[in-house]
Design a protein around this motif. Structure first.
Motif, PDB file in Angstrom:
ATOM      1  N   HIS A 201      36.862  35.149  46.562  1.00  0.00           N
ATOM      2  CA  HIS A 201      36.624  35.282  45.121  1.00  0.00           C
ATOM      3  C   HIS A 201      35.466  36.229  44.806  1.00  0.00           C
ATOM      4  CE1 HIS A 201      33.600  32.266  46.260  1.00  0.00           C
ATOM      5  NE2 HIS A 201      32.937  32.656  45.191  1.00  0.00           N
ATOM      6  N   HIS A 205      36.961  42.123  41.296  1.00  0.00           N
ATOM      7  CA  HIS A 205      38.324  41.909  40.812  1.00  0.00           C
ATOM      8  C   HIS A 205      38.937  43.161  40.186  1.00  0.00           C
ATOM      9  CE1 HIS A 205      35.989  41.098  37.095  1.00  0.00           C
ATOM     10  NE2 HIS A 205      37.047  41.617  36.494  1.00  0.00           N
ATOM     11  N   THR A 206      38.138  44.221  40.026  1.00  0.00           N
ATOM     12  CA  THR A 206      38.691  45.465  39.479  1.00  0.00           C
ATOM     13  C   THR A 206      39.265  46.374  40.568  1.00  0.00           C
ATOM     14  OG1 THR A 206      36.588  46.675  39.605  1.00  0.00           O
ATOM     15  CG2 THR A 206      37.002  45.387  37.609  1.00  0.00           C
ATOM     16  N   LEU A 232      43.181  35.722  45.255  1.00  0.00           N
ATOM     17  CA  LEU A 232      42.705  36.962  44.633  1.00  0.00           C
ATOM     18  C   LEU A 232      43.043  36.987  43.142  1.00  0.00           C
ATOM     19  CD1 LEU A 232      43.725  39.488  47.452  1.00  0.00           C
ATOM     20  CD2 LEU A 232      41.391  38.832  46.815  1.00  0.00           C
ATOM     21  N   ARG A 233      44.220  36.513  42.803  1.00  0.00           N
ATOM     22  CA  ARG A 233      44.620  36.510  41.391  1.00  0.00           C
ATOM     23  C   ARG A 233      43.824  35.476  40.603  1.00  0.00           C
ATOM     24  NH1 ARG A 233      51.127  37.451  42.339  1.00  0.00           N
ATOM     25  NH2 ARG A 233      51.007  39.751  42.370  1.00  0.00           N
ATOM     26  N   SER A 235      40.879  34.792  41.085  1.00  0.00           N
ATOM     27  CA  SER A 235      39.548  35.379  40.909  1.00  0.00           C
ATOM     28  C   SER A 235      39.533  36.438  39.820  1.00  0.00           C
ATOM     29  CB  SER A 235      39.069  36.005  42.227  1.00  0.00           C
ATOM     30  OG  SER A 235      39.055  35.036  43.256  1.00  0.00           O
ATOM     31  N   GLY A 236      40.713  36.729  39.253  1.00  0.00           N
ATOM     32  CA  GLY A 236      40.787  37.665  38.143  1.00  0.00           C
ATOM     33  C   GLY A 236      41.319  39.032  38.481  1.00  0.00           C
ATOM     34  N   ASN A 237      41.745  39.228  39.732  1.00  0.00           N
ATOM     35  CA  ASN A 237      42.276  40.546  40.104  1.00  0.00           C
ATOM     36  C   ASN A 237      43.709  40.689  39.611  1.00  0.00           C
ATOM     37  OD1 ASN A 237      43.297  42.883  41.522  1.00  0.00           O
ATOM     38  ND2 ASN A 237      41.525  42.707  42.870  1.00  0.00           N
TER      39      ASN A 237
END
Length: 275
Positions: A201, A205-206, A232-233, A235-237
């Motif tokens: 995390h 995430h960009t 990963l998703r 975590s906002g990616n």
């Protein structure tokens, strides 16, 4: 890497025989001030087409052979610099993507930035090398632009479990036996440090991430790939690109030879302005 910097023991240039052709391989990092991007390849293997050497990662000049594969399979465009290096693959060096291997990649990464502080870095990794790339990404290194991962694993335990399931399922308690064997045999692997899953995390995430996976892979399970993507998703990616193949004829060490993987990487790089 350590040998090069501390002992200057690697020749400045040498001829290396790769797939029936001699190539001149130079020591050090060749970058120019006008280079805007560099690809760094964190290998997990170094396949060749010579009889008896396929999937044998313990071989002389493995980094150069691995880099050659990325160019040969059109993963890296010819007009961009590509840098690779040798991990220590012996019993006392192999670390399942842990401390010693992380420090190796970090040493190279910092040397690249020292040579060109403004260059964008695209990390490519496969199998163990992909795990090391993920480990380094959790530390949020400067100028990291993208990750391209081939059959990545996240923990040594996941890897040994999958090997046992495919090759030792006739043996009672095979998963536990194999994992204990690997823990004892490879001295640099520390089970208590096998915590990448808890740190995923922290990856920016960009950063866009490409993952290539073979559904019938005997080393990396589809379940472990799905867990990686889910984490990963969460975590906002929003830039995870997964390309899977059902091709049973090739092991994951030959993923880059499969057309849909090649096409997926080309689309990924074009979409994110990497070429």
């Amino acid at each position: 890497i350590r040998t090069i910097y501390l002992h200057n023991a690697v020749p400045h240039h040498t001829l290396l025989f790769i797939n029936n052709t001699y190539f001149m391989v130079y020591r050090g990092i060749e970058l120019y001030d006008h280079d805007k991007k560099v690809f760094i390849f964190s290998r997990g293997y170094a396949k060749t087409k010579e009889p008896g050497t396929n999937d044998n990662f313990i071989q002389r000049g493995a980094a150069a052979k691995a880099a050659h594969i990325q160019l040969q399979d059109h993963i890296v465009p010819d007009n961009y610099p590509l840098i690779s290096f040798d991990y220590d693959d012996g019993r006392y060096g192999f670390a399942f993507g842990q401390r010693k291997e992380i420090e190796t990649l970090q040493t190279l990464y910092q040397a690249v930035l020292h040579r060109n502080p403004h260059i964008d870095v695209i990390l490519i990794g496969d199998c163990r090398g992909a795990k090391v790339a993920l480990e380094v990404a959790t530390k949020r290194p400067k100028n990291l632009r993208a990750l391209i991962l081939m059959a990545p694993f996240v923990s040594g335990r996941d890897l040994t479990n999958n090997i046992a399931m495919h090759h030792l399922k006739y043996l009672p308690f095979s998963k536990e036996i194999l994992h204990r064997f690997f823990t004892v045999y490879f001295k640099n692997y520390k089970q208590r440090l096998d915590t990448l899953a808890q740190r995923l995390h922290t990856i920016d995430h960009t950063i866009p991430i490409f993952i290539g996976h073979r559904i019938y892979d005997e080393l990396i399970s589809t379940e472990s790939i799905n867990r990686l993507i889910q984490t990963l998703r969460q975590s906002g990616n929003k830039h995870i690109h997964l390309v899977t193949t059902q091709d049973k004829s090739e092991p994951h060490s030959k993923l880059t030879e499969i057309p849909e993987i090649q096409q997926g990487i080309a689309q990924f790089m074009d979409m994110h302005g990497l070429i």
